[in-house]
Design an enzyme around this catalytic site. Sequence first.
Site, PDB file in Angstrom:
ATOM      1  NE  ARG A   1     -13.712  -6.342  24.095  1.00 18.28           N
ATOM      2  CZ  ARG A   1     -12.623  -5.609  23.935  1.00 18.28           C
ATOM      3  NH1 ARG A   1     -12.716  -4.295  23.883  1.00 18.28           N
ATOM      4  NH2 ARG A   1     -11.446  -6.184  23.855  1.00 18.28           N
TER       5      ARG A   1
ATOM      6  CD  GLU B   1      -0.336  -4.613  12.808  1.00 12.77           C
ATOM      7  OE1 GLU B   1      -0.237  -3.631  13.558  1.00 12.77           O
ATOM      8  OE2 GLU B   1       0.589  -5.413  12.591  1.00 12.77           O
TER       9      GLU B   1
ATOM     10  CD  GLN C   1      -5.518   1.808  -7.763  1.00 12.52           C
ATOM     11  OE1 GLN C   1      -4.674   2.412  -8.415  1.00 12.52           O
ATOM     12  NE2 GLN C   1      -6.497   1.157  -8.334  1.00 12.52           N
ATOM     13  CG  ASP C   2      -6.110   0.000   0.009  1.00 15.04           C
ATOM     14  OD1 ASP C   2      -5.042  -0.560  -0.316  1.00 15.04           O
ATOM     15  OD2 ASP C   2      -6.322   0.406   1.163  1.00 15.04           O
TER      16      ASP C   2
ATOM     17  CG  HIS D   1      -8.905  -9.268 -15.034  1.00 12.30           C
ATOM     18  ND1 HIS D   1      -9.872  -8.995 -14.102  1.00 12.30           N
ATOM     19  CD2 HIS D   1      -9.567  -9.645 -16.156  1.00 12.30           C
ATOM     20  CE1 HIS D   1     -11.068  -9.178 -14.646  1.00 12.30           C
ATOM     21  NE2 HIS D   1     -10.906  -9.579 -15.886  1.00 12.30           N
TER      22      HIS D   1
ATOM     23  CE  LYS E   1      -4.294  -7.059  -9.318  1.00 11.70           C
ATOM     24  NZ  LYS E   1      -5.248  -7.697 -10.229  1.00 11.70           N
TER      25      LYS E   1
ATOM     26  CG  HIS F   1      -5.719 -11.934  -9.053  1.00 14.79           C
ATOM     27  ND1 HIS F   1      -6.744 -11.053  -8.801  1.00 14.79           N
ATOM     28  CD2 HIS F   1      -5.648 -12.751  -7.985  1.00 14.79           C
ATOM     29  CE1 HIS F   1      -7.250 -11.314  -7.615  1.00 14.79           C
ATOM     30  NE2 HIS F   1      -6.605 -12.341  -7.097  1.00 14.79           N
TER      31      HIS F   1
ATOM     32  CE1 TYR G   1      -7.466  -5.185  -7.133  1.00 13.15           C
ATOM     33  CE2 TYR G   1      -9.570  -5.906  -6.254  1.00 13.15           C
ATOM     34  CZ  TYR G   1      -8.829  -5.345  -7.270  1.00 13.15           C
ATOM     35  OH  TYR G   1      -9.447  -4.933  -8.425  1.00 13.15           O
TER      36      TYR G   1
ATOM     37  CD  GLU H   1      -8.619  -2.958 -18.702  1.00 13.31           C
ATOM     38  OE1 GLU H   1      -8.882  -3.300 -17.541  1.00 13.31           O
ATOM     39  OE2 GLU H   1      -9.398  -2.336 -19.413  1.00 13.31           O
TER      40      GLU H   1
ATOM     41  CG  ASP I   1     -13.452 -10.857 -17.458  1.00 15.03           C
ATOM     42  OD1 ASP I   1     -12.709  -9.974 -17.942  1.00 15.03           O
ATOM     43  OD2 ASP I   1     -13.682 -10.969 -16.243  1.00 15.03           O
TER      44      ASP I   1
END
Length: 182
Positions: A23, A28, A47-48, A62, A72, A119, A132, A143, A170
């Site tokens: 299938r 996980e 936070q995602d 960043h 992260k 990162h 992330y 930031e 950037d």
Amino acid sequence: MKKIETDIEGCFILEPTLFNDERGYFFESFNEDHFHSLTNTEIHFVQDNQSFSKFGVLRGLHAQSGTHAQAKLVRVLQGEVLDVAVDARKGSSTFGQHVAVRLSAENQRQFFVPRGFLHGFVVLSETAEFFYKCDNYYNKESEGGISYDDETLNIDWLLNKDQLCVSEKDLILPKFNDVFQK
């Protein structure tokens, strides 16, 4: 899940255990208890985030600073990226060094980037969906970042400069030594 150490303490790669059959597959992707025991950390993600980018898009380098610094756990849901973490922890034996990891939907690897690191990533496939988890909430005032093409860091992004798509924001980031005097 298997933990793979990198040359920089605190950064590591996680390879999931895939269960394949006719299938498809199942795995996980995150279990807090298993993550803590495997990595010997007490990270609690709050936070995602997810982004979609086209070939050559480079996002980074960043970081969030101060009390808003973020660890992260990153992975790619579709496509392939080169993910880069730069050690910006003053006093660290690997300060100013970086680790680069190919992450893809095919290899299902995850990369853990601790607090105190810069990162970024560049998209190597036609498109990529990047996901992330963060252990701290985003705070615009905290930031910052460093130029992706900093000569001191000497990061090989695997693409020619004319293939890169970098945001205006950037492109004007400062150089590493201008922010982090050794």
